[in-house]
Design a protein around this motif. Structure first.
Motif, PDB file in Angstrom:
ATOM      1  N   ARG A  74       9.584  22.540  -1.437  1.00 62.23           N
ATOM      2  CA  ARG A  74       9.678  21.125  -1.064  1.00 62.23           C
ATOM      3  C   ARG A  74       9.156  20.221  -2.176  1.00 62.23           C
ATOM      4  NH1 ARG A  74      10.901  19.884   4.128  1.00 62.23           N
ATOM      5  NH2 ARG A  74      11.108  21.641   5.575  1.00 62.23           N
ATOM      6  N   TYR A  75       8.094  20.670  -2.803  1.00 56.19           N
ATOM      7  CA  TYR A  75       7.546  19.890  -3.923  1.00 56.19           C
ATOM      8  C   TYR A  75       8.580  19.769  -5.043  1.00 56.19           C
ATOM      9  CZ  TYR A  75       4.882  19.167  -8.240  1.00 56.19           C
ATOM     10  OH  TYR A  75       4.453  18.715  -9.460  1.00 56.19           O
ATOM     11  N   LYS A  76       9.161  20.902  -5.407  1.00 56.11           N
ATOM     12  CA  LYS A  76      10.140  20.892  -6.497  1.00 56.11           C
ATOM     13  C   LYS A  76      11.368  20.068  -6.115  1.00 56.11           C
ATOM     14  CE  LYS A  76       7.997  23.710  -9.374  1.00 56.11           C
ATOM     15  NZ  LYS A  76       7.587  23.291 -10.740  1.00 56.11           N
ATOM     16  N   ARG A  77      11.757  20.139  -4.863  1.00 60.15           N
ATOM     17  CA  ARG A  77      12.920  19.370  -4.417  1.00 60.15           C
ATOM     18  C   ARG A  77      12.651  17.876  -4.574  1.00 60.15           C
ATOM     19  NH1 ARG A  77      13.174  21.296   0.273  1.00 60.15           N
ATOM     20  NH2 ARG A  77      14.627  22.989  -0.139  1.00 60.15           N
ATOM     21  N   MET A  78      11.421  17.482  -4.204  1.00 59.28           N
ATOM     22  CA  MET A  78      11.077  16.054  -4.308  1.00 59.28           C
ATOM     23  C   MET A  78      10.968  15.620  -5.761  1.00 59.28           C
ATOM     24  SD  MET A  78       8.364  15.688  -1.184  1.00 59.28           S
ATOM     25  CE  MET A  78       8.258  13.905  -1.169  1.00 59.28           C
ATOM     26  N   ALA A 686      -2.177  20.168  -9.865  1.00 66.29           N
ATOM     27  CA  ALA A 686      -2.476  21.363  -9.079  1.00 66.29           C
ATOM     28  C   ALA A 686      -1.181  22.016  -8.607  1.00 66.29           C
ATOM     29  CB  ALA A 686      -3.365  21.011  -7.885  1.00 66.29           C
ATOM     30  N   MET A 687      -0.235  21.210  -8.139  1.00 71.42           N
ATOM     31  CA  MET A 687       1.036  21.770  -7.679  1.00 71.42           C
ATOM     32  C   MET A 687       1.762  22.467  -8.821  1.00 71.42           C
ATOM     33  SD  MET A 687       1.433  21.447  -4.490  1.00 71.42           S
ATOM     34  CE  MET A 687       3.089  21.496  -3.932  1.00 71.42           C
ATOM     35  N   ASP A 688       1.722  21.856  -9.981  1.00 69.37           N
ATOM     36  CA  ASP A 688       2.404  22.469 -11.121  1.00 69.37           C
ATOM     37  C   ASP A 688       1.816  23.825 -11.468  1.00 69.37           C
ATOM     38  OD1 ASP A 688       4.252  20.469 -11.377  1.00 69.37           O
ATOM     39  OD2 ASP A 688       3.064  19.312 -12.803  1.00 69.37           O
ATOM     40  N   LEU A 746       2.463   9.579   2.444  1.00 70.76           N
ATOM     41  CA  LEU A 746       3.411  10.338   3.268  1.00 70.76           C
ATOM     42  C   LEU A 746       4.191  11.327   2.425  1.00 70.76           C
ATOM     43  CD1 LEU A 746       4.934   7.655   5.687  1.00 70.76           C
ATOM     44  CD2 LEU A 746       3.342   9.500   6.264  1.00 70.76           C
ATOM     45  N   ARG A 747       4.645  10.857   1.269  1.00 68.49           N
ATOM     46  CA  ARG A 747       5.429  11.748   0.415  1.00 68.49           C
ATOM     47  C   ARG A 747       4.568  12.893  -0.124  1.00 68.49           C
ATOM     48  NH1 ARG A 747       7.450   8.144  -3.768  1.00 68.49           N
ATOM     49  NH2 ARG A 747       6.359   6.444  -2.739  1.00 68.49           N
ATOM     50  N   ALA A 748       3.301  12.577  -0.392  1.00 62.11           N
ATOM     51  CA  ALA A 748       2.418  13.633  -0.896  1.00 62.11           C
ATOM     52  C   ALA A 748       2.137  14.677   0.189  1.00 62.11           C
ATOM     53  CB  ALA A 748       1.108  13.031  -1.397  1.00 62.11           C
ATOM     54  N   PHE A 749       2.129  14.234   1.431  1.00 62.95           N
ATOM     55  CA  PHE A 749       1.907  15.176   2.538  1.00 62.95           C
ATOM     56  C   PHE A 749       3.176  15.933   2.923  1.00 62.95           C
ATOM     57  CE2 PHE A 749      -1.969  12.704   4.069  1.00 62.95           C
ATOM     58  CZ  PHE A 749      -2.840  13.770   3.947  1.00 62.95           C
ATOM     59  N   TRP A 774       8.834  12.686  -5.248  1.00 59.15           N
ATOM     60  CA  TRP A 774       7.393  12.983  -5.260  1.00 59.15           C
ATOM     61  C   TRP A 774       6.703  11.830  -6.003  1.00 59.15           C
ATOM     62  CZ3 TRP A 774       3.883  16.121  -3.171  1.00 59.15           C
ATOM     63  CH2 TRP A 774       2.632  16.266  -3.797  1.00 59.15           C
ATOM     64  N   PRO A 775       5.588  11.326  -5.470  1.00 56.10           N
ATOM     65  CA  PRO A 775       4.939  10.169  -6.094  1.00 56.10           C
ATOM     66  C   PRO A 775       4.391  10.479  -7.486  1.00 56.10           C
ATOM     67  CG  PRO A 775       3.587  11.078  -4.340  1.00 56.10           C
ATOM     68  CD  PRO A 775       4.901  11.772  -4.254  1.00 56.10           C
ATOM     69  N   LEU A 776       4.500   9.494  -8.349  1.00 49.73           N
ATOM     70  CA  LEU A 776       4.027   9.669  -9.718  1.00 49.73           C
ATOM     71  C   LEU A 776       3.075   8.533 -10.067  1.00 49.73           C
ATOM     72  CD1 LEU A 776       7.390  10.500 -11.479  1.00 49.73           C
ATOM     73  CD2 LEU A 776       5.522  12.091 -11.012  1.00 49.73           C
ATOM     74  N   GLY A 777       2.242   8.780 -11.055  1.00 48.45           N
ATOM     75  CA  GLY A 777       1.303   7.763 -11.507  1.00 48.45           C
ATOM     76  C   GLY A 777       2.006   6.480 -11.903  1.00 48.45           C
ATOM     77  N   LYS A 778       3.150   6.591 -12.532  1.00 47.58           N
ATOM     78  CA  LYS A 778       3.809   5.381 -13.029  1.00 47.58           C
ATOM     79  C   LYS A 778       4.375   4.533 -11.886  1.00 47.58           C
ATOM     80  CE  LYS A 778       8.189   7.606 -14.159  1.00 47.58           C
ATOM     81  NZ  LYS A 778       8.968   8.286 -15.193  1.00 47.58           N
ATOM     82  N   GLU A 779       4.625   5.175 -10.768  1.00 48.98           N
ATOM     83  CA  GLU A 779       5.045   4.414  -9.594  1.00 48.98           C
ATOM     84  C   GLU A 779       3.911   3.485  -9.155  1.00 48.98           C
ATOM     85  OE1 GLU A 779       6.351   6.833  -6.312  1.00 48.98           O
ATOM     86  OE2 GLU A 779       6.169   5.173  -4.893  1.00 48.98           O
ATOM     87  N   ILE A 780       2.701   3.992  -9.227  1.00 48.33           N
ATOM     88  CA  ILE A 780       1.547   3.182  -8.850  1.00 48.33           C
ATOM     89  C   ILE A 780       1.294   2.089  -9.889  1.00 48.33           C
ATOM     90  CG2 ILE A 780      -0.938   3.256  -8.364  1.00 48.33           C
ATOM     91  CD1 ILE A 780      -0.393   6.104  -7.221  1.00 48.33           C
ATOM     92  N   ASP A 781       1.524   2.426 -11.143  1.00 51.56           N
ATOM     93  CA  ASP A 781       1.414   1.390 -12.183  1.00 51.56           C
ATOM     94  C   ASP A 781       2.330   0.218 -11.870  1.00 51.56           C
ATOM     95  OD1 ASP A 781      -0.453   2.788 -13.598  1.00 51.56           O
ATOM     96  OD2 ASP A 781       1.012   3.751 -14.920  1.00 51.56           O
TER      97      ASP A 781
END
Length: 868
Positions: A74-78, A686-688, A746-749, A774-781
């Motif tokens: 699921r992580y890789k799919r996202m 960690a997921m990676d 939500l996406r992280a969960f 999957w959420p990324l740091g740059k999305e938060i930026d």
RNA sequence: GGGCGCUUAGCUCAGUUGGUUAGAGCAAUUGCCUUACAAGCAAUAGGUCGAGGGUUCGAGUCCCCCAGCGCCCA
């Protein structure tokens, strides 16, 4: 896509019941997990899913390890990968045969003719019915289909994001084709060969077995001190635990260093009772400390006998049949058994013929005793004997023709591949290496069983009807799959079967691992409408249990090496065992097997996944209901927090949160987002590294703090009840931040709790969360916009700390959290004080503070309650 | 016999390259109906990190040795 209604809506009361059936159905309908084989190789993430043994019972361990893999998928799919995620069912081999025998009360007798239109409903179950090979196989197919359904139901309910349009079974057509193709290729390359030689044999299962299926067990035995005799009648005492093999004796060995026996080397002794002459040899494997130091060599008592027989070029005297009984007749006057007293020998042997080895042993001991060949009393001993892992009687060594895959010559290459493979956890590599280093025989892949994939070979039959095993007829790959018992080789007619100058079928089937070791190829072939080896092989991930490193993992590496000189996958994720709640190993006999379905019903799939996720790779984990309860609570919490955010933000249309974007964000909102960014980045790292537990821990920890502190702090501001003049700006900032952070959390969960996150997502977003990024740091930026503001640094943490102080004061005064704080004194240095100013309003609201006093000095927070 | 892993709070487990006062969940205890959540929330208490020795300014963490448990291989 899943949801059409574009209005934001959420339920009055959050309910986590029934999400499994609702969403697993909708996911299937919307083909959320359908693999798109047109993706380029770099965008494909491929998984060599373990095919569960369908004849085994479902237990909680299945939930555990399959969830680990699913989290990764699921992580890789996202992350935008197309996930090649098939499902196989292992219905091949002895476990299925056994289950069918017990379930229906039948046994297979290959000599019987096929009964057409036979149905399992014809079976009364009262007595054991003998069936033809073909009828038996049909029953196997029937039962495995039922069993497979049970597994599929569980997987779907658990929310595995498998592509159910890619499935295979290990006895199915595709598995047959692939297994037989790779067999034929191996034969043509000389990597697979047949050989008539001593083989470890299970007399109950009536089949040869391989090194990987062996088990050493310590059992009771008896040492008998037996007298052999030199020409002049002088005795030579030899201790043996298998006196029934005296007629199979072919020599005597002593250690070359053994001074006691230096003088007798090369001399001849005669076996007691049978009077067959045996030469005394030296061999380093003869242990001077065992028994008298002199050992009898028979064909064959164990693998040491095989070594002696080979290295000393001794004759072959087989007396044990494949059913574990002694052969009917031995001619002691012939060349192979040159007894000096054939008549007496013959007489003694008659007492042994057709007895089991155990019965014959007792008889021989009695005969030896009666005839004065026994020295002293038999000694009880405990010794280590080889067993088939599923068997109940010690293995015999019988000579038979078997097919082998070369392994020993590839040891070094296989060790190198082991170093290339990313074992998760890395400590598991040692198990692989130990196994490879300890290999002492090529892999025997032929099994004398019924339900399995036939060895695709015939043999020529000679003029006298003898089978010419050195002249196998191997089909062309294009003819496969075949059943040599039904199909006719090219250039022959069916009437020539088993006839002189004709052909005969190889009656054997393949070891199940000879098929399972090819699962990457079977899985890819099962999706041949979409993808091929070029784009899907080598694969990315092999998830599997630690118990089958020496079998499934090893054999898979071997087959891939032989055929493609590459690893079959880059990573292997090894799961630990599930122990019962008392940390004991689960087993049927102990009756402590935990079955998953009732737990899913009790706690929900998300809860079981949560518990599973807390089992790190390779670590044995107890089935712990309190942890499942915690998982259920988390799901409920996610639902409630989401409901609050949606209620407070007055979002009208789905996916419309950008409309709420304020010109700028309040410092604490920014600071919370910065903390979230750090959390997400660490969780991603960690997921990676396949450390899904660490990832969940980070996200969950952040989320609880977010609920307890952030939501509480901004609640009033978000409601818009702030009476300050910045009211509008503040509430916009809070609402936007809440929505954006919720989306990210939500996406992280989502990989961990796919049901509740999907449910919540559907309230206010279009499409499935499981195809969302999957959420990324740059999305938060991007959410933060201008990050130059420094005032916000540490404000989220400070506000949480101060709020916690206020709570502590109220709790120790045993008053309600609504109780007002008469005065809050905040004392700190200037820089911290200026941070405090940015959170002052939120703290006042969240803590119900009447008055705040700020002082300059050493850090101190003092709470004075209004207890009037 | 060889190898791998584990031993941290009552229970189940975290503890990154050695660095403030060793963390979490559950259980326990004391409270709180607080308009997201009583299937909840807040707070409190609870640990000489298996034993012993060593390296270091400093060891749960590194080294040695011992014990117990689990697994793998002979």
């Amino acid at each position: 896509m899943i949801v059409v209604d574009s209005k934001v809506s959420y339920p009055e009361k959050v309910n986590v019941e029934g999400l499994e059936s609702k969403w697993s159905r909708l996911w299937e309908e919307a083909k959320i997990y359908r693999f798109d084989g047109s993706a380029p190789k770099q965008r494909i993430y491929s998984i060599d899913t373990p095919p569960p043994t369908v004849s085994g019972s479902l237990h909680i361990g299945h939930v555990f390890s399959y969830t680990h893999c699913d989290i990764v998928a699921r992580y890789k799919r996202m992350q935008g990968f197309e996930i090649f995620y098939p499902m196989g069912f292992d219905d091949n081999g002895v476990p299925t045969e056994r289950r069918v025998q017990n379930y229906y009360g039948v046994r297979c007798d290959p000599t019987l003719p096929y009964v057409p239109n036979f149905s399992s409903s014809d079976l009364t179950g009262k007595e054991v019915v003998a069936l033809s090979r073909q009828n038996f196989i049909e029953l196997c197919n029937e039962l495995t289909q039922k069993d497979e359904q049970v597994f599929e139901d569980l997987w779907r309910k658990l929310g595995l994001s498998v592509d159910w349009s890619i499935t295979y079974t290990t006895v199915g057509q595709t598995a047959r084709l692939i297994s037989q193709s790779y067999f034929v290729r191996g034969v043509l390359k000389g990597e697979i060969y047949s050989l008539d030689s001593p083989t470890l044999w299970d007399v109950d299962f009536q089949t040869a077995i391989s090194q990987a299926e062996l088990e050493d067990r310590e059992v009771e035995g008896t040492y008998n001190r037996v007298r052999f005799y030199f020409e002049d009648g002088t005795p030579l005492e030899i201790e043996t635990s298998r006196p029934e093999l005296i007629p199979a004796c072919v020599g005597v060995v002593v250690n070359p260093e053994d001074e006691r026996y230096k003088g007798i080397v090369g001399k001849v002794v005669y076996s007691p009772l049978f009077e067959v002459p045996l030469t005394v040899f030296t061999h380093p494997l003869a242990d001077p400390n065992k028994g008298t130091g002199a050992a009898m060599v028979s064909t064959f008592g164990d693998l040491t006998d095989v070594t002696w027989w080979r290295e000393l070029s001794l004759p072959l005297r087989n007396i044990v049949n494949r059913d574990g009984r002694l052969v009917k007749e031995i001619r002691f006057d012939e060349e192979n058994w040159p007894s000096r007293d054939p008549a007496t020998a013959q007489g003694f042997y008659e007492a042994l013929a057709l007895r089991t080895t155990k019965q014959a042993r007792e008889t021989v001991v009695q005969l030896l005793k009666d005839n004065g060949h026994l020295s002293g009393d038999p000694k009880k001993i405990r010794h280590v004997v080889k067993f088939y892992e599923k068997g109940e009687r010690p293995l015999e060594v019988v000579t038979s023709r078997q097919w082998y895959v070369k392994t020993l010559v590839h040891k070094d290459d296989l060790l190198r591949r082991g170093l290339e493979l990313n074992f998760i956890p890395s400590s598991m590599r040692v198990r692989y290496e130990n196994w490879v280093r300890g290999l002492n025989a090529d892999w025997n892949i032929s099994r004398q069983r019924y339900f399995g994939i036939p060895i695709p070979t015939w043999y020529e039959v000679g003029a006298d009807g003898e089978v010419l095993y050195d002249r196998p007829i191997v089909p062309k790959e294009t003819q496969l799959p075949i059943d040599p018992q039904v199909d006719t080789p090219e250039g022959y007619t069916e009437s020539q079967r088993n006839q002189p100058f004709g052909f005969t079928a190889d009656p054997d089937v393949m070891d199940t691992w000879a098929t399972s070791s090819l699962t990457p190829f079977i899985a890819i072939a099962s999706a041949s409408d979409r993808v091929d080896l070029d784009r899907c092989f080598p694969m990315d991930l092999r998830p599997q249990g630690q118990d089958i490193i020496r079998t499934w993992l090893f054999y898979s590496v071997l087959r891939s090496e032989l055929e493609y000189k590459t690893l079959p996958w880059e990573n292997t994720l090894i799961s630990g065992f599930v122990l019962d709640p008392d940390r004991k190993k689960m087993s049927k006999s102990k009756g402590n097997v935990v079955t998953p379905m009732p737990l899913i019903e009790k706690f929900g799939a998300d809860a079981l996944r949560y518990w599973s996720a807390y089992g790190r790779p390779g670590v044995d984990t107890a089935a712990d209901e309190s942890q499942m309860k915690a998982g259920r609570r988390l799901a409920i919490k996610i639902g409630n927090a989401s409901k609050f955010v949606l209620a407070v933000t007055s979002l009208q249309k789905k996916g419309d949160e950008e409309a709420l974007r304020p010109r700028s964000l309040i410092p604490i909102d920014k600071d919370m987002l910065l903390a979230l960014k750090e959390c997400i980045e660490q969780a991603t790292d960690a997921m990676d590294a396949y450390e899904y537990t660490r990832s969940l821990e980070l996200i969950e920890d952040f989320f609880w703090g977010y609920c307890d502190n952030y939501i509480e702090l901004v609640k009033v501001r978000a409601y818009g009840e702030d009476d300050a003049q910045k009211s509008r700006e503040g509430s916009l900032s809070a609402r936007y931040t809440l929505l954006k952070s919720l989306s990210i959390l939500l996406r992280a969960f989502a990989p961990f709790q796919p049901y509740i996150t999907e449910e919540v997502w559907s309230w206010w977003q279009h499409g499935s969360i499981h195809r969302a990024p999957w959420p990324l740091g740059k999305e938060i930026d991007f959410i933060l916009g201008d990050t130059s503001q420094t005032k916000s640094k540490g404000s989220y943490e400070l506000a949480s700390t101060v709020l916690s102080e206020i709570r502590k004061a109220k709790s120790s005064a045993k008053v309600s959290m609504k109780t007002a704080v008469k005065e809050l004194i905040f004392e700190a240095d200037d820089s911290l004080a200026s941070v405090f100013e940015t959170i002052r309003g939120d703290v006042i609201h969240a803590g119900v503070v009447k008055e705040v006093k700020t002082l300059t000095g050493d850090y101190r927070v003092q709470v004075e309650l209004d207890l009037a």
